[in-house]
Scaffold this motif. Structure first.
Motif, short mmCIF file in Angstrom:
data_model
loop_
_atom_site.label_atom_id
_atom_site.label_comp_id
_atom_site.label_asym_id
_atom_site.label_seq_id
_atom_site.Cartn_x
_atom_site.Cartn_y
_atom_site.Cartn_z
N SER A 104 0.64 -1.42 -0.01
CA SER A 104 0.10 0.14 -0.14
C SER A 104 0.53 1.65 -0.09
N SER A 128 -0.62 -4.79 -3.56
CA SER A 128 -1.93 -3.35 -3.01
C SER A 128 -1.37 -2.29 -3.13
N HIS A 152 -2.27 -7.42 -6.46
CA HIS A 152 -3.27 -6.70 -5.96
C HIS A 152 -4.51 -7.81 -5.74
N GLY A 153 -5.61 -6.81 -4.78
CA GLY A 153 -6.88 -7.63 -4.45
C GLY A 153 -7.65 -7.44 -5.57
N THR A 154 -8.78 -8.34 -5.88
CA THR A 154 -9.09 -8.18 -7.07
C THR A 154 -10.77 -7.35 -6.14
N HIS A 155 -10.97 -7.51 -4.80
CA HIS A 155 -11.90 -6.95 -3.97
C HIS A 155 -11.68 -6.25 -3.45
N ASP A 156 -10.29 -5.69 -3.61
CA ASP A 156 -9.77 -3.97 -3.03
C ASP A 156 -10.74 -3.01 -3.10
N VAL A 161 -8.71 -2.76 -7.84
CA VAL A 161 -7.55 -3.60 -9.42
C VAL A 161 -6.34 -2.65 -10.08
N HIS A 183 -2.96 -10.95 -10.07
CA HIS A 183 -4.37 -10.60 -8.69
C HIS A 183 -4.97 -11.47 -8.40
N GLU A 187 -9.59 -8.20 -0.57
CA GLU A 187 -9.92 -7.57 -0.29
C GLU A 187 -8.09 -6.34 -0.12
N HIS A 188 -8.17 -5.57 0.98
CA HIS A 188 -6.93 -4.66 0.86
C HIS A 188 -5.85 -5.53 1.96
#
Length: 208
Positions: A104, A128, A152-156, A161, A183, A187-188
């Motif tokens: 992040s 992320s 990276h998360g697809t549900h972030d 994403v 991916h 989430e995050h």
């Protein structure tokens, strides 16, 4: 005694260096070195007010601000911490090889440092995260081409994403051709599958 291979990991907002211990532990356990030994650095961000959170002080590498419903970065604090870390890393590694990584907020720094440090890393891990203030980054002209892993998360819900693709495109535009983007259904955060992929990718990237 063989030389160190430095691993720098930068944590996200409100966390500390220990937050990324699972990543460094997994890498040092699963990625064996023959001519080097691992030297792990997980620095803590300074505690400072974060505008996005009503000015509440917390560990933060740079300030985050609200901008028309989206999140933006404070350019001055971002440039300042980038310069500080450039000097700290240069002082710690000397002529030794090193790897950068971050989650992040920390991933923002890993990306910027990979492109701007006078001597580039051999690899960089960006998790992320997003491309922040690209106008501050001078595209390298020295032919640097570290291996890069973008996860990276697809549900972030915090960093969508599609930010991974924008970061990938910018790195490619800067001449980096060895970028892996993956991916994950999260989430995050980071899944065990992602940790496995990171260790496998790094082991392959470091192989002769």
């Amino acid at each position: 005694m063989n030389r160190p291979l430095h691993l720098f990991l930068f944590h996200g907002l409100g966390a500390d260096g220990d937050d990324l211990a699972p990543i460094s532990d997994l890498i040092t356990e699963r990625v064996p070195l023959t001519d080097h030994h691992w030297a792990v650095h997980r620095p803590d961000a300074p505690v400072s007010p974060v505008s996005l959170n009503g000015g509440m002080p917390m560990p933060s590498w740079f300030d985050l601000i609200a901008d028309n419903g989206s999140i933006d970065v404070d350019r001055d604090s971002l440039a300042g911490i980038t310069a500080d870390l450039q000097q700290e890393i240069a002082d710690q590694v000397g002529d030794d090889p090193y790897i950068l990584g971050g989650f992040s907020q920390g991933g923002v720094l890993a990306a910027r440092l990979a492109l701007t440090l006078p001597r580039p890393p051999i690899a960089a891990i960006m998790l992320s995260t997003w491309l922040a203030a690209p106008e501050q980054i001078a595209k390298p002209t020295d032919g640097r081409n570290p291996a890069v892993f973008i996860g990276h998360g697809t549900h972030d819900p915090l960093v969508p994403v599609h930010a991974a693709g924008k970061l990938n495109a910018f790195l490619t535009d800067c001449g980096l051709t060895n970028v892996t983007e993956r991916h994950y259904p999260v989430e995050h955060g980071i899944l065990p599958e992602e940790l496995d992929d990171i260790s496998n990718w790094l082991r392959e990237s470091l192989s002769p």
